[in-house]
Design a protein around this motif. Structure first.
Motif, mmCIF file in Angstrom:
data_model
loop_
_atom_site.group_PDB
_atom_site.id
_atom_site.type_symbol
_atom_site.label_atom_id
_atom_site.label_comp_id
_atom_site.label_asym_id
_atom_site.label_seq_id
_atom_site.Cartn_x
_atom_site.Cartn_y
_atom_site.Cartn_z
ATOM 1 N N TYR A 3 -10.984 0.524 0.900
ATOM 2 C CA TYR A 3 -11.295 1.935 0.664
ATOM 3 C C TYR A 3 -10.247 2.849 1.297
ATOM 4 O O TYR A 3 -9.908 3.906 0.744
ATOM 5 N N LEU A 4 -9.698 2.444 2.445
ATOM 6 C CA LEU A 4 -8.715 3.263 3.177
ATOM 7 C C LEU A 4 -7.290 2.746 2.999
ATOM 8 O O LEU A 4 -6.410 3.107 3.778
ATOM 9 N N ARG A 5 -7.044 1.954 1.977
ATOM 10 C CA ARG A 5 -5.770 1.244 1.845
ATOM 11 C C ARG A 5 -4.556 2.178 1.772
ATOM 12 O O ARG A 5 -3.451 1.797 2.177
ATOM 13 N N ASP A 6 -4.727 3.400 1.283
ATOM 14 C CA ASP A 6 -3.586 4.308 1.126
ATOM 15 C C ASP A 6 -3.589 5.461 2.124
ATOM 16 O O ASP A 6 -2.796 6.400 1.992
ATOM 17 N N LEU A 7 -4.458 5.404 3.125
ATOM 18 C CA LEU A 7 -4.457 6.401 4.194
ATOM 19 C C LEU A 7 -3.514 5.930 5.291
ATOM 20 O O LEU A 7 -3.572 4.781 5.712
ATOM 21 N N SER A 8 -2.621 6.800 5.752
ATOM 22 C CA SER A 8 -1.666 6.373 6.774
ATOM 23 C C SER A 8 -2.393 6.021 8.064
ATOM 24 O O SER A 8 -3.450 6.589 8.385
ATOM 25 N N THR B 249 0.922 2.507 5.981
ATOM 26 C CA THR B 249 -0.453 2.427 5.491
ATOM 27 C C THR B 249 -0.930 0.978 5.463
ATOM 28 O O THR B 249 -0.117 0.040 5.525
ATOM 29 N N PRO B 250 -2.234 0.756 5.317
ATOM 30 C CA PRO B 250 -2.718 -0.609 5.118
ATOM 31 C C PRO B 250 -2.087 -1.291 3.907
ATOM 32 O O PRO B 250 -1.847 -2.505 3.944
ATOM 33 N N ARG B 251 -1.796 -0.542 2.848
ATOM 34 C CA ARG B 251 -1.135 -1.157 1.686
ATOM 35 C C ARG B 251 0.257 -1.656 2.057
ATOM 36 O O ARG B 251 0.692 -2.717 1.603
ATOM 37 N N ASP B 252 0.965 -0.889 2.888
ATOM 38 C CA ASP B 252 2.286 -1.340 3.346
ATOM 39 C C ASP B 252 2.176 -2.625 4.156
ATOM 40 O O ASP B 252 2.971 -3.559 3.983
ATOM 41 N N LEU B 253 1.197 -2.674 5.066
ATOM 42 C CA LEU B 253 1.025 -3.876 5.882
ATOM 43 C C LEU B 253 0.596 -5.052 5.015
ATOM 44 O O LEU B 253 1.007 -6.200 5.248
ATOM 45 N N ALA B 254 -0.213 -4.777 3.991
ATOM 46 C CA ALA B 254 -0.646 -5.841 3.077
ATOM 47 C C ALA B 254 0.534 -6.466 2.355
ATOM 48 O O ALA B 254 0.478 -7.642 1.968
ATOM 49 N N THR B 255 1.612 -5.685 2.175
ATOM 50 C CA THR B 255 2.797 -6.215 1.517
ATOM 51 C C THR B 255 3.336 -7.432 2.258
ATOM 52 O O THR B 255 3.823 -8.388 1.650
ATOM 53 N N LEU B 256 3.237 -7.408 3.597
ATOM 54 C CA LEU B 256 3.713 -8.548 4.380
ATOM 55 C C LEU B 256 2.881 -9.796 4.118
ATOM 56 O O LEU B 256 3.379 -10.920 4.216
ATOM 57 N N ALA B 257 1.597 -9.614 3.786
ATOM 58 C CA ALA B 257 0.734 -10.761 3.510
ATOM 59 C C ALA B 257 1.056 -11.400 2.173
ATOM 60 O O ALA B 257 0.647 -12.536 1.909
ATOM 61 N N CYS B 258 1.761 -10.683 1.322
ATOM 62 C CA CYS B 258 2.126 -11.215 0.009
ATOM 63 C C CYS B 258 3.486 -11.905 0.040
ATOM 64 O O CYS B 258 3.996 -12.326 -0.999
ATOM 65 N N ILE B 259 4.073 -11.990 1.215
ATOM 66 C CA ILE B 259 5.344 -12.685 1.402
ATOM 67 C C ILE B 259 5.047 -14.014 2.079
ATOM 68 O O ILE B 259 4.143 -14.119 2.897
ATOM 69 N N ASP B 260 5.781 -15.051 1.735
ATOM 70 C CA ASP B 260 5.564 -16.358 2.347
ATOM 71 C C ASP B 260 5.604 -16.242 3.872
ATOM 72 O O ASP B 260 6.440 -15.529 4.437
ATOM 73 N N ALA B 261 4.683 -16.936 4.518
ATOM 74 C CA ALA B 261 4.640 -16.911 5.979
ATOM 75 C C ALA B 261 5.959 -17.422 6.543
ATOM 76 O O ALA B 261 6.461 -18.469 6.146
ATOM 77 N N SER B 262 6.541 -16.672 7.466
ATOM 78 C CA SER B 262 7.805 -17.071 8.075
ATOM 79 C C SER B 262 7.851 -16.527 9.486
ATOM 80 O O SER B 262 6.954 -15.802 9.933
ATOM 81 N N CYS B 263 8.910 -16.876 10.198
ATOM 82 C CA CYS B 263 9.041 -16.401 11.576
ATOM 83 C C CYS B 263 10.004 -15.222 11.684
ATOM 84 O O CYS B 263 10.403 -14.844 12.785
#
Length: 654
Positions: free
Chosen positions: A175-180, A326-340
């Motif tokens: 619900y708050l995905r695009d709120l900074s 935003t949460p959407r920006d942080l979610a972008t990292l979850a869509c990238i293969d896990a790496s170090c």
């Protein structure tokens, strides 16, 4: 992990011997590795791991078990044949082709019907999406900690206050995905959401939450209830459990400050963090179109559960590089293969700041910095930890827990809310209880579930005239809005790969660098050498320096490292593909993997050295090597065995 100083923490001969041990395949080396494992204090630790029992409790429908890519009926219930065969093959692959090559059931599509939808491109059809590495955990390694010495506790059960709170929190994140994140700290919208969640027994410290059977919480669940910060407020909303996570800005400085490559150097980056001698990482992400979520249409959701490869249907990127805002920006990292990579960047920042090494590595102030050899060891050690953590999480995923992704649990709520609960078989009663508990996420001026029902249910794929034929009518839509057109990855939710890697790599950074003074006072970022702390400006294109309680002389190094781990592990929740318990437990499993690896390598030192760190639970833990081939782990206030199994059910007595 051997930082070379002028005192010679590790001799050249020992370094060569270690490298030789790593590459040799001889039986003598395997025996040497076993001897080394026996020399560290984890050799006698073995833990019992088990799932929550819902596979047996809900046979034939398995609403809380992973089944993505298998065949589902119109109500989203996996077929018995495909479910049983899939996990039998995972345990013991048996098929071979005419040439004798293994062809397991999951090497070819399990769903052979036609999809309800198709890509937006004319004339194209969705292909089938394969599973991700179901055999990864079968690899045998002669390294510590051994596979049977780390585990995850059973996942929360359907009908419990804990699972209802986890799903309500995921709905709130969507619900708050695009709120900074900066606006979230003070906005009326986030205040409403925090107030609604606070009325749930799990989040209200004045209430007593229960498990699915109405019993008091187990110690495992009670531990997971811990959050950083007092009560649930806009400032503490969606924060992690470790010290420092609720302080200051939401996003860790280690995800904001970095180094752009030569061709992409940006004036938006702080000068003192723009150049590294080792490693280059641009912390900005390419902005995704706001307001575009997926799998809110039943036909589209069902196709994705059946294995339709919809990943290319992503909404157009804005094309601008921006900092995580935003949460959407942080979610972008979850869509990238896990790496170090984020942890390599954190190491590079700390080295660039000239942050001192741990007190136990050198008592001489002028020698507490890393030379080039020490930097290389640190970075290679982060990569090794990430690799082992990733393997451990996959073992828990497929071998033990097989936990369904949140997008499937959203469908369970949909079935109950629209009168199709009987389709869930033996799970109907607990599913109804789950939906009833979701309804408690409400305050006088905001109801979270009604907000999700009213959220956009736009179709994102192309539909044919028969898309809705034979499908149930969903007038009250509780499907979870997810950030990616493919929904979750093609592997179970628990453990979480990103979170396990985050827990391991951040633990390594805490061990190498000095995060506390000699009297255990947390060191500020400024004391660690950080030039300043920053937050994104509105729009995320530039950074601005923080002031007051958000400044570098207030934020602590240990807190920002904890925040880095929590940010990376909760990114999956922001995307709608993981639960909070995935993050909480996997972080701590990763922490134990890193401690085991540190102990393993401390046994190779030729001098007395120690590393001390504050754990995610606030313990002070010391790992020491005696220079004679063995190491020791000490935990403040409890035994090593008690700390190691703290987040697991009571273990059988040996």
């Amino acid at each position: 992990m051997h930082p070379s100083t002028k005192e010679g923490i590790m001799t050249r001969e020992a370094n060569v011997a270690y490298a030789t041990t790593k590459v040799s395949e001889s039986s003598q080396v395997v025996e040497a590795l076993k001897c080394r494992a026996a020399a560290i204090p984890l050799s006698a630790l073995a833990v019992e791991t088990r799932c929550n029992g819902e596979a047996d409790a809900f046979p034939g429908t398995w609403p809380t078990r992973f089944s993505k890519g298998l065949e589902h009926n119109a109500f989203g219930i996996v077929t018995t044949y495909s479910y049983n065969n899939f996990f039998e093959e995972i345990s013991d692959p048996s098929y071979t082709d005419n040439m004798g090559n293994r062809i397991a059931l999951f090497d070819s599509p399990a769903y052979c019907g036609s999809f309800q939808t198709r890509p937006n491109a004319e004339g194209s059809e969705f292909s089938w999406r394969n599973w991700d590495m179901p055999f990864a955990y079968h690899q045998l390694v002669a390294q510590a900690p051994e596979a049977n010495s780390v585990a995850l506790a059973p996942a929360p059960c359907l009908g419990s206050d804990e699972l209802a709170a986890e799903m309500a929190e995921l709905y709130a994140m969507a619900y708050l995905r695009d709120l900074s994140f900066e606006a979230m700290r003070t906005s009326k919208t986030s205040q409403q959401v925090a107030a609604a969640l606070s009325n749930m027994p799990w989040f209200d410290p004045e209430q007593t939450p229960t498990d699915a059977e109405g019993n008091p919480l187990s110690m495992v669940s009670s531990n997971r209830r811990t959050r950083d910060g007092e009560n649930l407020t806009p400032q503490t909303l969606f924060r992690g459990s470790s010290a420092g996570c609720a302080d200051g800005p939401y996003v860790s400085q280690f995800l904001l400050q970095g180094a752009a490559g030569p061709e992409e150097k940006s004036d938006a980056l702080p000068d003192k963090s723009a150049q590294f001698k080792i490693g280059r990482w641009d912390p900005r992400i390419i902005e995704r179109a706001p307001g575009v979520d997926y799998l809110r249409d039943w036909a589209e959701w069902l196709d994705v559960q059946n294995g339709a490869n919809t990943k290319k249907e992503r909404a157009a990127f804005e094309g601008k590089k921006k900092f995580i805002e935003t949460p959407r920006d942080l979610a972008t990292l979850a869509c990238i293969d896990a790496s170090c990579k984020p942890y390599l960047n954190a190491a590079a920042l700390l080295l660039d700041w000239n942050t001192k090494s741990d007190l136990g590595l050198s008592q001489h102030e002028d020698r507490r910095h890393f030379d080039d050899s020490g930097k290389e060891h640190l970075l290679s050690f982060l990569k090794e930890t990430a690799k082992r953590a990733h393997r451990a999480s996959w073992r828990q995923k497929f071998e033990t827990h097989n936990r369904a992704r949140p997008e499937k649990l959203g469908s369970v709520a949909c079935l109950v809310e629209n009168g199709y609960g009987a389709e869930l078989g033996a799970a109907e009663a607990m599913a109804t209880q789950h939906v009833d508990k979701l309804g408690s996420a409400s305050s006088k001026d905001f109801n979270l579930i009604e907000a999700i029902v009213a959220a956009p249910s736009e179709r994102r794929f192309k539909h044919n005239t028969r898309s809705w034929s034979r499908l149930p009518q969903m007038t009250r839509n509780l499907l979870l809005p997810v950030a990616s057109p493919g929904g979750s990855p093609m592997h179970p939710s628990y453990g979480a790969g990103h979170a396990t890697i985050a827990g391991g790599c951040v633990t390594v950074l805490k061990a190498f660098f000095c995060t506390h003074s000699a009297d255990q006072r947390p060191m500020s970022l400024k004391e660690a050498g950080a030039p300043a702390a920053f937050v994104p400006e509105d729009g995320g294109l530039n950074l601005k320096e923080t002031k007051g309680d958000d400044a570098s002389d207030v934020l602590t190094l240990n807190g920002e490292l904890n925040k880095l781990a929590e940010n990376m592990s909760l990114a999956g929740c922001m995307a709608g593909v993981n639960y909070y318990s995935d993050s909480f437990d996997s972080l701590r499993m990763g922490e134990r993997i890193a401690v085991g690896i540190l102990a393993e390598h401390m046994a190779t030192f030729r001098s007395n050295v120690t590393m001390t760190l504050e754990t995610f639970d606030g313990d002070f833990l010391t790992i020491s090597g005696n220079g004679a081939g063995s190491s020791e782990i000490r935990v403040s206030g409890c035994s090593l065995s008690d700390w190691w199994t703290r987040h697991l059910p009571p273990q059988p007595q040996s």
